[in-house]
Design an enzyme around this catalytic site. Structure first.
Site, PDB file in Angstrom:
ATOM      1  N   ARG A 178       0.835  -1.207   0.000  1.00  0.00           N
ATOM      2  CA  ARG A 178       0.000   0.000   0.000  1.00  0.00           C
ATOM      3  C   ARG A 178       0.870   1.256   0.000  1.00  0.00           C
ATOM      4  O   ARG A 178       0.510   2.268  -0.597  1.00  0.00           O
ATOM      5  CB  ARG A 178      -0.973  -0.005   1.175  1.00  0.00           C
ATOM      6  CG  ARG A 178      -1.991   1.125   1.143  1.00  0.00           C
ATOM      7  CD  ARG A 178      -3.131   0.917   2.130  1.00  0.00           C
ATOM      8  NE  ARG A 178      -4.180   0.088   1.587  1.00  0.00           N
ATOM      9  CZ  ARG A 178      -5.208   0.544   0.852  1.00  0.00           C
ATOM     10  NH1 ARG A 178      -5.336   1.832   0.598  1.00  0.00           N
ATOM     11  NH2 ARG A 178      -6.106  -0.276   0.393  1.00  0.00           N
ATOM     12  N   GLU A 229      -9.875   5.705   6.995  1.00  0.00           N
ATOM     13  CA  GLU A 229      -8.451   6.031   6.997  1.00  0.00           C
ATOM     14  C   GLU A 229      -8.057   7.322   6.267  1.00  0.00           C
ATOM     15  O   GLU A 229      -7.147   8.019   6.710  1.00  0.00           O
ATOM     16  CB  GLU A 229      -7.661   4.867   6.375  1.00  0.00           C
ATOM     17  CG  GLU A 229      -7.708   3.595   7.193  1.00  0.00           C
ATOM     18  CD  GLU A 229      -7.185   2.409   6.382  1.00  0.00           C
ATOM     19  OE1 GLU A 229      -7.910   1.949   5.481  1.00  0.00           O
ATOM     20  OE2 GLU A 229      -6.059   1.981   6.636  1.00  0.00           O
TER      21      GLU A 229
HETATM   22  N1  MTE Z   1     -12.413   5.090  14.371  1.00  0.00           N
HETATM   23  C1  MTE Z   1     -12.488   4.781  15.679  1.00  0.00           C
HETATM   24  N2  MTE Z   1     -13.265   5.526  16.480  1.00  0.00           N
HETATM   25  N3  MTE Z   1     -11.777   3.736  16.211  1.00  0.00           N
HETATM   26  C2  MTE Z   1     -10.946   2.970  15.420  1.00  0.00           C
HETATM   27  O1  MTE Z   1     -10.325   2.028  15.919  1.00  0.00           O
HETATM   28  N4  MTE Z   1     -10.039   2.569  13.162  1.00  0.00           N
HETATM   29  C3  MTE Z   1      -9.724   3.162  11.860  1.00  0.00           C
HETATM   30  C4  MTE Z   1     -10.970   3.815  11.259  1.00  0.00           C
HETATM   31  N5  MTE Z   1     -11.608   4.668  12.228  1.00  0.00           N
HETATM   32  C5  MTE Z   1     -10.844   3.276  14.025  1.00  0.00           C
HETATM   33  C6  MTE Z   1     -11.631   4.358  13.534  1.00  0.00           C
HETATM   34  C7  MTE Z   1      -9.198   2.205  10.895  1.00  0.00           C
HETATM   35  S1  MTE Z   1      -7.564   1.817  10.946  1.00  0.00           S
HETATM   36  C8  MTE Z   1      -9.998   1.633   9.936  1.00  0.00           C
HETATM   37  S2  MTE Z   1      -9.364   0.589   8.777  1.00  0.00           S
HETATM   38  C9  MTE Z   1     -11.445   1.911   9.866  1.00  0.00           C
HETATM   39  O2  MTE Z   1     -11.866   2.776  10.902  1.00  0.00           O
HETATM   40  C10 MTE Z   1     -12.194   0.589   9.969  1.00  0.00           C
HETATM   41  O3  MTE Z   1     -13.548   0.752   9.997  1.00  0.00           O
HETATM   42  P1  MTE Z   1     -14.464   0.963   8.689  1.00  0.00           P
HETATM   43  O4  MTE Z   1     -13.912   0.075   7.624  1.00  0.00           O
HETATM   44  O5  MTE Z   1     -15.787   0.587   9.154  1.00  0.00           O
HETATM   45  O6  MTE Z   1     -14.311   2.409   8.330  1.00  0.00           O
HETATM   46  C1  QUE Z   2      -5.296  -2.745   3.097  1.00  0.00           C
HETATM   47  C2  QUE Z   2      -5.488  -3.427   4.246  1.00  0.00           C
HETATM   48  C3  QUE Z   2      -5.134  -4.787   4.341  1.00  0.00           C
HETATM   49  C4  QUE Z   2      -4.568  -5.428   3.254  1.00  0.00           C
HETATM   50  C5  QUE Z   2      -4.374  -4.709   2.090  1.00  0.00           C
HETATM   51  C6  QUE Z   2      -4.743  -3.384   2.026  1.00  0.00           C
HETATM   52  C7  QUE Z   2      -5.334  -5.553   5.518  1.00  0.00           C
HETATM   53  C8  QUE Z   2      -4.959  -6.912   5.530  1.00  0.00           C
HETATM   54  C9  QUE Z   2      -4.388  -7.487   4.414  1.00  0.00           C
HETATM   55  C10 QUE Z   2      -4.000  -8.858   4.327  1.00  0.00           C
HETATM   56  C11 QUE Z   2      -3.126  -9.276   3.349  1.00  0.00           C
HETATM   57  C12 QUE Z   2      -2.793 -10.608   3.205  1.00  0.00           C
HETATM   58  C13 QUE Z   2      -3.344 -11.558   4.026  1.00  0.00           C
HETATM   59  C14 QUE Z   2      -4.219 -11.154   5.021  1.00  0.00           C
HETATM   60  C15 QUE Z   2      -4.545  -9.825   5.161  1.00  0.00           C
HETATM   61  O1  QUE Z   2      -4.207  -6.717   3.313  1.00  0.00           O
HETATM   62  O2  QUE Z   2      -5.841  -5.016   6.509  1.00  0.00           O
HETATM   63  O3  QUE Z   2      -4.738 -12.073   5.837  1.00  0.00           O
HETATM   64  O4  QUE Z   2      -3.056 -12.867   3.873  1.00  0.00           O
HETATM   65  O5  QUE Z   2      -5.180  -7.607   6.659  1.00  0.00           O
HETATM   66  O6  QUE Z   2      -4.577  -2.676   0.891  1.00  0.00           O
HETATM   67  O7  QUE Z   2      -6.017  -2.802   5.316  1.00  0.00           O
HETATM   68 MO1  MOS Z   3      -7.169  -0.137   9.466  1.00  0.00          MO
HETATM   69  S1  MOS Z   3      -5.154   0.122   9.566  1.00  0.00           S
HETATM   70  O1  MOS Z   3      -7.025  -0.919   7.891  1.00  0.00           O
HETATM   71  O2  MOS Z   3      -7.325  -1.412  10.570  1.00  0.00           O
END
Ligand code: MTE
Ligand code: QUE
Ligand code: MOS
Length: 767
Positions: A308, A719
Site C-alpha cells: 500500500r 483512513e
Molecule cells: N475510528 C475509531 N473511532 N476507532 C478505530 O479504531 N479505526 C480506523 C478507522 N476509524 C478506528 C476508527 C481504521 S484503521 C480503519 S481501517 C477503519 O476505521 C475501519 O472501519 P471501517 O472500515 O468501518 O471504516
Molecule cells: C489494506 C489493508 C489490508 C490489506 C491490504 C490493504 C489488511 C490486511 C491485508 C492482508 C493481506 C494478506 C493476508 C491477510 C490480510 O491486506 O488489513 O490475511 O493474507 O489484513 O490494501 O487494510
Molecule cells: Mo485499518 S489500519 O485498515 O485497521
C-alpha cells in the site's frame, strides 16, 4: 434515510453501560492470565524454570512453549511468529510464559519466581543497520513506468533526498484483552477485542490443535483498534485460550498499558530515499523512490502495508516516469503492524516533502507546484500501476478550499507577520489526499451477513464487520432500516460472531461499511423478494387491490402499492402473515467487490474499486526560541460520496486528522541501546490532547458527489482523513523556513517534535 442518527453506543458510552471484554460480569470460576515476556532483544534462552512459581498459592497453571497442544504459531500471513518463545527470544516484549491465577497478587508473586537465564546475541535495533546488513524479511516490491534513466538525464533540475518517518503507537483506550471460556469437550468461546474475529478463531484453533468449528469468537465492540487489533488482538486471544484449555476455567488477559506498549507492534517507521526531476515551472518529470520499512521481528502484515505504501507513493500527482521500490527489513523489535492508512501515509509523506523542496528551490508557492502536478482529467490520469484516476475530485476541492480558506490572503498576512516578528513565525500549507479503497489483497474484498426478521416486525442484523468506535454498526443499522423501510428503533445489530457469519475479512482498509453494507443489503433483498409475494396477495385480500411485486414500496413501517399509498399493511402484520404462510424470514447475504485485481509481479492492475479524495489547509505558529508550535486553523474538505451518516463521517474526519497530527508532530518512539522502549506510557509518549486540536477547525463534506456502485452511493471514510495531517507537518516546515526568509531548505523529518523544530531552526541560522 435518517442520516443524522447518533452512534448507537453514544449514550451507553457516556453512562458506562457499554460492555467491553473487561466489563463482562465476573464468572465465579474466572482466572486472570498474565504474560511473562522477554527482557532481551535477542538472546538464547539458557534456562527456564517455573517450579518455584507453580507453588505460589492461587496459581493454577504456568505454560511454556512445550505445553502448547497445537502449533506454536500465530503469524497471520507468514507462519514466522511463535506463540511462546522456544530456544531464543527475538525482541523485548516477546511472550515466554503464561500464568493463570486467582488474583493479581498471585500472578505477580509467580512472575517474580520464574527464572529465565539468557545468553545475549547480536541484535539489530535500527533500520539503518538492517539496511546496511540487507536483512530483508521478504523479496522487494517494485512498480515502474516509463524510462526513468532517460527522464533524469533530460530533467533541468534534480533534487535527491532522504526522509525518515517515525513509528506510531496505536493508543487504543482499551488495551489488548481477551476472555476465553472453555465449554463441553473441545469447545471454546472467546470474547475478543479483535478487528479480525475469523483470524482470531483460526489462530486459537491452531494453537489448541482443534478444528475451527469448535471455536466461537465474539466481538461486541473494541475500545479502539486503529489497525492495532487487526492481527495482534489474536495474540492475547491465543494466550487466554491456552490457559483456559489448561485449567478448564475461564481466563481473562487484559494487558497493562505499559506492557501493551512494550509488547505490541506499531506503525512501521520508514527510511526512504528519493530523487525527483522537474522543470523550471515545477512540473515533475521523473520520480524515483525507495521505501524502506522496519518490519520488526516477524512478517505480520508488513508486506501488505509495504504494498500500500508503494501504491500511494504518487499521492495525487501524475508522475510520467517513475520507479517505486519497497523493502521491508527484519529487526529485533516487536513486529510492526497495521495502523490507519496502512503504509499509505509513509509512501505519501516522501513525495509531499519532495514537492515542498521543489517549491523552495524554485522560489515558488508550494500550492501552485502541487496543483500543477495533480492528476489531470485529460491524458495523464493513470497511476504508476496502471489504474485510471476516475471521478477526480482534486480540482473541485482545490478551487473550493483555496477560496473557503482564503489561502492567498492569509499567505500575505503570514508574510507580513513573519517580517515583523523575530521570535514567532507562522506557516501555512495545503495538501491533498487520494486514497485507494479496497484491500490490495483482492480476495479479502468479500463480506457476509445474516439478517433475521422476527414476527413482531423487529429486525436483527448480523454482519462480518466489527465495531471499534467508527460507527460501523450504526451505519449497518441505517442500511437495514432504509432497505426495509422500518424505523431505526425496530433494528438491532448484533455483536460480531464467527458462528453467525463465517469466514469474514478483517474490518480494515476502511472498507467495513462498503462491503458489509452490501452484504446486509443482499440478505434483505432476498427476504424482500419473498415478502413481495405475500404483500401482493395480502393487499388483494384486504383491499381487493390488484398490484404486482414491482409496485410494492417498503416505507415508514408499512408496505403499499406506490399508486395507492393509503391502502397499506404494516410491516409487522406482513411478516407475521408471511410466517403463518411458512415463508422464511431469515437470510444470509454475500458481497464481493467486482472488477479489481493486482498483479504483484508486474506491479500493475486495478487494485482499488475507487479513490477517496480530500484536501486540507493548516496554519501554524512556531516559537523560535523553544520550538513549540500552535495549530491556529485547519480547513478540511473531504469526499464521502453520499454520506451514510454525516455526524459519524465528520467524526471520522476530525478524529483521523487529529490522530495524523499526533504522528507528524509530538508522537515519538525512543529506545535505549539495548532495545528497551523508553516511551511506554502517556507521560513520555505524547498523543494529542484536546488542547492540541486546531483553535479554528472547519470540516466540510464535498457536496453532490454520489459514488455509483457502493452502498447507498457512499464512500469509505475511516483512513483517508489521517493524511490531512500533512498540511500541519508542512505548515510547520514553512514556518521554520521563514526564519531564513525561505531562502534555505530546512532540515526536516517526521515527527516534527519541538526538539526537531528547534534543531532545524538552529541549523538554518548557521547557514
Ligand atoms: N475510528 C475509531 N473511532 N476507532 C478505530 O479504531 N479505526 C480506523 C478507522 N476509524 C478506528 C476508527 C481504521 S484503521 C480503519 S481501517 C477503519 O476505521 C475501519 O472501519 P471501517 O472500515 O468501518 O471504516
Ligand atoms: C489494506 C489493508 C489490508 C490489506 C491490504 C490493504 C489488511 C490486511 C491485508 C492482508 C493481506 C494478506 C493476508 C491477510 C490480510 O491486506 O488489513 O490475511 O493474507 O489484513 O490494501 O487494510
Ligand atoms: Mo485499518 S489500519 O485498515 O485497521
Amino acid at each position: 434515510m435518517n442520516n443524522n442518527l447518533h452512534h448507537d453506543s453514544a449514550i451507553k458510552h457516556v453512562t458506562g453501560e457499554s460492555v467491553y471484554v473487561n466489563d463482562i460480569p465476573l464468572h465465579n470460576q474466572l482466572l486472570l492470565g498474565k504474560v511473562v515476556f522477554s527482557k532481551q532483544a535477542h538472546a538464547k534462552i539458557k534456562k527456564l524454570n517455573i517450579k518455584k512459581a507453580l507453588k505460589v498459592k492461587g496459581v493454577h497453571a504456568i505454560l511454556t512453549a512445550k505445553d502448547i497442544p497445537g502449533e506454536n504459531q500465530m503469524g497471520p500471513v507468514v507462519h514466522d511468529e511463535l506463540c511462546l518463545a522456544e530456544k531464543e527470544v527475538t525482541f523485548i516484549g516477546q511472550a515466554v510464559a503464561l500464568i493463570a491465577a486467582e488474583n493479581e497478587n498471585a500472578l505477580h508473586e509467580a512472575e517474580k519466581l520464574i527464572q529465565i537465564e539468557y545468553e545475549p546475541l547480536d541484535a539489530i535495533l535500527d533500520i539503518e543497520t538492517a539496511i546496511e546488513k540487507n536483512n530483508l524479511i521478504a523479496p522487494p516490491r517494485k512498480i515502474e513506468r516509463g524510462n526513468i534513466d532517460e527522464a533524469f538525464k533530460t530533467s533541468p533540475h534534480i533534487i535527491k533526498g532522504e526522509l525518515k518517518t517515525g513509528g506510531q503507537e496505536h493508543w487504543y483506550l482499551e488495551t489488548q484483552t481477551a476472555l476465553a471460556v472453555p465449554g463441553e469437550g473441545k469447545e471454546i468461546l472467546v470474547h475478543a477485542s479483535s478487528q479480525n474475529p475469523t483470524e482470531t478463531q483460526a489462530i486459537v484453533a491452531e494453537v489448541l490443535g482443534i478444528q475451527k468449528n469448535e471455536v466461537e469468537v465474539e466481538v461486541k465492540r473494541m475500545g479502539g483498534g486503529f489497525g492495532g487489533k487487526e492481527t495482534q488482538g489474536n495474540h492475547v486471544a491465543a494466550w487466554a485460550s491456552l490457559l483456559a484449555n489448561a485449567t478448564k476455567r475461564p481466563v481473562k488477559i487484559h494487558l497493562f498499558r505499559d506492557d501493551d506498549q512494550i509488547m505490541t507492534g506499531k506503525r512501521h517507521r520508514y527510511f526512504s530515499k528519493y530523487e525527483i526531476g522537474f522543470d523550471d515551472e515545477g512540473q515533475i518529470l521523473a520520480y524515483k523512490v525507495e521505501l524502506n520499512a522496519d518490519a520488526g521481528a516477524a512478517t505480520d502484515l508488513s508486506m501488505a502495508i509495504l504494498e500500500r505504501a508503494t501504491l500511494h507513493a504518487d499521492n495525487s500527482y501524475f508522475l510520467p516516469h517513475v520507479q517505486i521500490i519497497g523493502k521491508a527489513y527484519k529487526t529485533n523489535l516487536p513486529s510492526n503492524t497495521a495502523y490507519r492508512g496502512f503504509g499509505g501515509p509513509q509512501g505519501m509523506a516522501v513525495i509531499e516533502n519532495a514537492i515542498d523542496k521543489i517549491a523552495r528551490f524554485l522560489h515558488k508557492e508550494p500550492t501552485e507546484i502541487r496543483s500543477k502536478n495533480f492528476y489531470k482529467h485529460e491524458n495523464n490520469f493513470h497511476t504508476p500501476y496502471g489504474q485510471k484516476v476516475e471521478n477526480n475530485r482534486l480540482y473541485a476541492m482545490f478551487e473550493r478550499l483555496i477560496e473557503s480558506s482564503a489561502y492567498y490572503k492569509r499567505r500575505k498576512e503570514i508574510d507580513a507577520f513573519n517580517n515583523k516578528n523575530k521570535f514567532f513565525k507562522k506557516g501555512i500549507a495545503l495538501t491533498p489526499v487520494k486514497f485507494g479503497i479496497s484491500f490490495t489483497t483482492s480476495f479479502l474484498n468479500q463480506a457476509g451477513a445474516l439478517v433475521n426478521i422476527y414476527t413482531d416486525g423487529t429486525v436483527l442484523v448480523n454482519h462480518g464487520g466489527t465495531e471499534m468506535g467508527q460507527g460501523l454498526h450504526t451505519k449497518m443499522l441505517q442500511v437495514a432500516s432504509a432497505e426495509l423501510g422500518v424505523s431505526p428503533d425496530k433494528v438491532k445489530v448484533n455483536a460480531t460472531n464467527t458462528s453467525k457469519v463465517p469466514n469474514t475479512s478483517p474490518t480494515a482498509a476502511s472498507s467495513g461499511s462498503d462491503i458489509n453494507g452490501m452484504a446486509v443489503k443482499n440478505a434483505i433483498d432476498t427476504i424482500k423478494s419473498r415478502l413481495l409475494e405475500v404483500a401482493v396477495s395480502e393487499l388483494e385480500k384486504k383491499y381487493s387491490l390488484k398490484t404486482s411485486k414491482e409496485n410494492i414500496v417498503f416505507e415508514n413501517n408499512f408496505i403499499f402499492d406506490k399508486e395507492n399509498p393509503e391502502q397499506k399493511i404494516s410491516f409487522s402484520e406482513l411478516v407475521n402473515t408471511a410466517y403463518i404462510k411458512q415463508v422464511s424470514l431469515s437470510s444470509t447475504g454475500y458481497y464481493r467487490t467486482p472488477g479489481i485485481y493486482f498483479d504483484r509481479e508486474k506491479g500493475q492492475g486495478i487494485p482499488f474499486y475507487y479513490f477517496a479524495y480530500g484536501m486540507s489547509v493548516s496554519e501554524v505558529e512556531i516559537d523560535v526560541l523553544i520550538g513549540q508550535h500552535k495549530l491556529l486553523r485547519t480547513d478540511i474538505i473531504h469526499d464521502v460520496g453520499d454520506s451514510l451518516n454525516e455526524g459519524l463521517d465528520i467524526g471520522q474526519i476530525e478524529g483521523g486528522f487529529v490522530q495524523g497530527m499526533g504522528w507528524v508532530t509530538t508522537e515519538e518512539l525512543k529506545w535505549d541501546k539495548n532495545g528497551n522502549l523508553l516511551t511506554h506510557s502517556p507521560d513520555t509518549y505524547k498523543i494529542p490532547t484536546v488542547n492540541d486540536i486546531p483553535i479554528d477547525f472547519r470540516v466540510e463534506l464535498l457536496k453532490d458527489v454520489p459514488n455509483e456502485g457502493t452502498i447507498r452511493r457512499s464512500k469509505a471514510v475511516g483512513e483517508p482523513p489521517f493524511m490531512h495531517a500533512f498540511s500541519v507537518w508542512l505548515a510547520i516546515k514553512d514556518a521554520i523556513s521563514a526564519v531564513k526568509n525561505h531562502e534555505a531548505e530546512p532540515e526536516f523529518s517526521l515527527p516534527a517534535t519541538a526538539e526537531q523544530i528547534l534543531m532545524s531552526i538552529e541549523k538554518l541560522k548557521n547557514i
